[in-house]
Design an enzyme around this catalytic site. Structure first.
Site, PDB file in Angstrom:
ATOM      1  N   GLU A  93      45.240  44.234  33.538  1.00  0.00           N
ATOM      2  CA  GLU A  93      45.635  45.322  34.430  1.00  0.00           C
ATOM      3  C   GLU A  93      46.477  44.817  35.588  1.00  0.00           C
ATOM      4  OE1 GLU A  93      41.292  47.473  34.204  1.00  0.00           O
ATOM      5  OE2 GLU A  93      42.239  47.107  36.125  1.00  0.00           O
ATOM      6  N   CYS A 106      49.546  44.139  42.549  1.00  0.00           N
ATOM      7  CA  CYS A 106      48.352  43.301  42.418  1.00  0.00           C
ATOM      8  C   CYS A 106      48.346  42.798  40.965  1.00  0.00           C
ATOM      9  CB  CYS A 106      47.120  44.154  42.715  1.00  0.00           C
ATOM     10  SG  CYS A 106      45.583  43.296  42.418  1.00  0.00           S
ATOM     11  N   CYS A 113      37.009  37.568  33.322  1.00  0.00           N
ATOM     12  CA  CYS A 113      36.729  36.566  34.361  1.00  0.00           C
ATOM     13  C   CYS A 113      35.371  35.943  34.077  1.00  0.00           C
ATOM     14  CB  CYS A 113      36.738  37.238  35.733  1.00  0.00           C
ATOM     15  SG  CYS A 113      36.392  36.071  37.076  1.00  0.00           S
ATOM     16  N   CYS A 117      30.983  38.573  39.177  1.00  0.00           N
ATOM     17  CA  CYS A 117      30.546  39.156  40.455  1.00  0.00           C
ATOM     18  C   CYS A 117      29.940  40.542  40.191  1.00  0.00           C
ATOM     19  CB  CYS A 117      31.720  39.279  41.423  1.00  0.00           C
ATOM     20  SG  CYS A 117      32.475  37.690  41.794  1.00  0.00           S
ATOM     21  N   CYS A 120      32.034  43.922  40.412  1.00  0.00           N
ATOM     22  CA  CYS A 120      33.376  43.915  39.829  1.00  0.00           C
ATOM     23  C   CYS A 120      33.351  44.280  38.350  1.00  0.00           C
ATOM     24  CB  CYS A 120      33.967  42.519  40.028  1.00  0.00           C
ATOM     25  SG  CYS A 120      35.480  42.247  39.120  1.00  0.00           S
ATOM     26  N   CYS A 333      39.759  46.361  40.667  1.00  0.00           N
ATOM     27  CA  CYS A 333      39.952  45.376  39.614  1.00  0.00           C
ATOM     28  C   CYS A 333      39.072  45.621  38.386  1.00  0.00           C
ATOM     29  CB  CYS A 333      39.662  44.023  40.253  1.00  0.00           C
ATOM     30  SG  CYS A 333      39.182  42.715  39.196  1.00  0.00           S
TER      31      CYS A 333
HETATM   32  S1  SF4 Z   1      35.688  39.777  41.800  1.00  0.00           S
HETATM   33 FE1  SF4 Z   1      35.841  40.030  39.561  1.00  0.00          FE
HETATM   34  S2  SF4 Z   1      37.759  39.087  38.992  1.00  0.00           S
HETATM   35 FE2  SF4 Z   1      37.271  38.366  41.062  1.00  0.00          FE
HETATM   36  S3  SF4 Z   1      36.131  36.454  40.749  1.00  0.00           S
HETATM   37 FE3  SF4 Z   1      34.585  38.054  40.825  1.00  0.00          FE
HETATM   38  S4  SF4 Z   1      34.246  38.674  38.684  1.00  0.00           S
HETATM   39 FE4  SF4 Z   1      36.174  37.518  38.775  1.00  0.00          FE
END
Ligand code: SF4
Length: 345
Positions: A93, A106, A113, A117, A120, A333
């Protein structure tokens, strides 16, 4: 054998390519200009190259690495989100945002990833692979081409952790800032890390002039461990030391991002702890009230946000609150990907 892709090549790589097909090196500067400045979508558009040269080039190389899969604009038309398909049919994206004269994209740096997190959507899909510099730059080129706009600012804040793909990310930023190509100034490009300490130190040691942002989100190891599991590897004290190391070496003000989640990290106690942690550090604090991907977490109220920023008013910290842009198109994101791959029943 797979042909090399011109998108993502440096000027030097293009010179080597021309040499390898028996053409003069000066052609590389023209090609670089066509790809990055004039944003051509096909080799046949290069009108100052003879038909024969275009033919020769298309036999040795190809162009373009991402294809548009989906595009959604917010109701205010200030934010547009893109889902791109890569050559191996994976998706990433990118987001385009307008704010006054600033036109920001962005960009993503990984498919998924590995850091997971809690707040996210990208973190929930796991990690598939790193993007190449060409795939990172082509998100920007494609957006410029699709919308016919000149992007003024870049934030490397999309899917993925940029410092886990350090070389390709820096190569992409070098291409984006190259003054005969896209030519976006280095200080208009921000790389945002979740706190990969070796990456921050390397970035400082190399004297990189791109802006640095650290996604902090908590001033307490226990809370940060829960929100960002990478904190167990790189805890807050070490992270702040790395930030101080960068600040001392670069003399630039770095930014801390703080995703503020109601009932998790938004209390006055949290903000006092954060103020103690950032004491003496010349920095910017960017508060981002949480843009929920589920019903569990709701956005903090304006009063909570005001209370939270009070301790910083007398410090050398510039505080800004980034109101959620494009929440009606899931602009945070990973959210469009999430929606695309897991259609609601
Ligand atoms: S916020 Fe999302 S994309 Fe960024 S490091 Fe954490 S898990 Fe990965």
């Amino acid at each position: 054998m797979k042909k090399p892709n011109l998108t993502g090549m440096t000027l030097e790589q293009m010179e080597q390519l021309f040499e390898s097909i028996g053409q003069p090196k000066y052609r590389a500067a023209q090609l670089f200009n066509w790809i990055y400045k004039k944003r051509i979508a096909k080799l046949d558009d290069m009108t100052n190259f003879s038909k024969q040269l275009r033919q020769q080039l298309s036999e040795s190389a190809t162009i373009g690495l991402v294809r548009l899969a989906k595009q959604v604009s917010a109701s205010d038309n200030q934010t547009t989100k893109f889902l791109f398909t890569l050559e191996d049919n994976l998706h990433v994206e990118s987001v385009f945002m307008i704010e006054a004269k600033r036109k920001t994209v962005c960009l993503s740096t990984q498919v998924g990833c590995p850091l997971g997190c809690s707040f996210c959507a990208t973190g929930k899909m796991g990690f598939q692979r790193n993007l190449t510099a060409g795939e990172i730059v082509d998100q920007l080129l494609s957006i410029q081409h699709i919308l016919n706009v000149d992007v003024t600012n870049v934030v490397i804040m999309g899917m993925g952790e940029p410092f886990l793909n350090y070389d390709e990310v820096i190569k992409a930023c070098d291409l984006i800032s190259h003054d005969t190509g896209i030519a976006i100034g280095k200080r208009k490009i921000t790389i945002s890390t979740s706190g990969i300490i070796p990456g921050i130190r390397r970035f400082a040691d190399e004297g990189q002039r791109y802006k640095l942002a650290i996604s902090l989100n908590a001033a307490d190891d226990q809370i940060r461990d829960d929100m960002m599991p990478i904190n167990k590897k790189y805890p807050l004290n070490e992270l702040i030391n790395a930030a101080k190391y960068y600040a001392a070496k670069s003399r630039h003000r770095l930014t801390f991002e703080y995703v503020m989640i109601r009932g998790v990290n938004d209390s006055t106690r949290d903000s006092q702890k954060l103020a103690r942690l950032l004491k003496g550090l010349k920095c910017k604090l960017n508060i981002i009230p949480y843009n929920s991907i589920d019903e569990k977490n709701t956005i903090p109220s304006e009063d909570q946000i005001d209370d939270f920023i009070r301790p910083f008013l007398n410090m050398n910290v510039v505080v800004s609150v980034r109101r959620s842009k494009g929440s009606d198109i899931q602009a945070a994101c990973g959210q469009l990907y999430y929606d695309y791959h897991e259609p609601k029943s």
